[in-house]
Scaffold this motif. Structure first.
Motif, PDB file in Angstrom:
ATOM      1  N   ASP A 258      43.191  11.508  57.870  1.00 49.34           N
ATOM      2  CA  ASP A 258      43.127  12.949  58.107  1.00 49.34           C
ATOM      3  C   ASP A 258      43.826  13.296  59.414  1.00 49.34           C
ATOM      4  OD1 ASP A 258      41.710  13.503  55.807  1.00 49.34           O
ATOM      5  OD2 ASP A 258      39.755  13.377  56.791  1.00 49.34           O
ATOM      6  N   GLY A 259      44.699  14.299  59.376  1.00 49.17           N
ATOM      7  CA  GLY A 259      45.367  14.797  60.563  1.00 49.17           C
ATOM      8  C   GLY A 259      46.639  14.058  60.941  1.00 49.17           C
TER       9      GLY A 259
ATOM     10  N   HIS B 238      44.516  22.328  59.018  1.00 47.89           N
ATOM     11  CA  HIS B 238      44.769  20.904  58.810  1.00 47.89           C
ATOM     12  C   HIS B 238      46.222  20.671  58.395  1.00 47.89           C
ATOM     13  CE1 HIS B 238      44.275  16.772  57.573  1.00 47.89           C
ATOM     14  NE2 HIS B 238      44.773  17.093  56.393  1.00 47.89           N
TER      15      HIS B 238
ATOM     16  N   THR C 171      40.571  11.140  64.059  1.00 49.48           N
ATOM     17  CA  THR C 171      41.197  12.361  63.556  1.00 49.48           C
ATOM     18  C   THR C 171      41.518  13.293  64.719  1.00 49.48           C
ATOM     19  OG1 THR C 171      39.934  12.164  61.522  1.00 49.48           O
ATOM     20  CG2 THR C 171      40.885  14.328  61.990  1.00 49.48           C
TER      21      THR C 171
END
Length: 176
Positions: free
Chosen positions: A53-54, A17, A155
């Motif tokens: 996220d991401g 990640h 994401t």
């Protein structure tokens, strides 16, 4: 062996990640009549990109406004594919979000575009109450989050590389 593989598999997503975060620049949305709303949505988009996220907010030399970039680069309004390439080179990014907005009665309406180097852009439209003029307003944050997901597909996917030698085993992620 099974315990060791489980430990390695659990440890890898956090590393993947961090390495796979994709920086995105957000240009201040262009408008002729909805300045407060355009600024608020631009700031809300920056915030949700940073929190998603991401994704991460691209570090640029300064804040860029579509309204200033288009004429300075000699582009068509709204920007076409060639102009999007010029914008990316000018602000030194591989991904950016741009958009336009106008007042329609008691609402604002417009479009947002997500440009990615080598892929071009995706677009979505929006319409919401013109009384949303504060970037941290939960309603506006929700709109920004929804539009970011529509533009990016959510994401981004990642990858995990697992090297264990010549062992015969099975690796599962989320039960698959």
């Amino acid at each position: 062996l099974t315990v060791g593989l489980a430990f390695v598999a659990l440890a890898l997503p956090a590393v993947a990640h961090a390495q796979d975060e994709r920086p995105v620049a957000v240009l201040t949305i262009q408008t002729l009549d909805a300045f407060e709303q355009a600024d608020a949505l631009s700031l809300a988009l920056k915030r949700v990109v940073e929190e998603a996220d991401g994704w991460s907010l691209a570090k640029t030399e300064r804040d860029y406004a579509l309204q200033a970039l288009v004429p300075s680069l000699g582009c068509t309004d709204p920007p076409d594919a060639a102009c999007e390439e010029k914008i990316a080179r000018e602000i030194k990014v591989d991904r950016f979000i741009w958009g336009t907005m106008k007042v329609e009665g008691n609402e604002v309406a417009g479009d947002l575009h997500f440009w990615v180097k080598g892929k071009g852009s995706t677009a979505t439209t929006f319409k919401y109450s013109s009384n949303l003029t504060v970037a941290v307003d939960e309603a506006l944050t929700g709109i920004a989050r929804q539009k970011l997901d529509e533009l990016t597909g959510g994401t981004p996917g990642g990858r995990i590389i697992l090297r264990v030698g010549t062992f015969d085993s099975t690796v599962t992620v989320d039960g698959k």
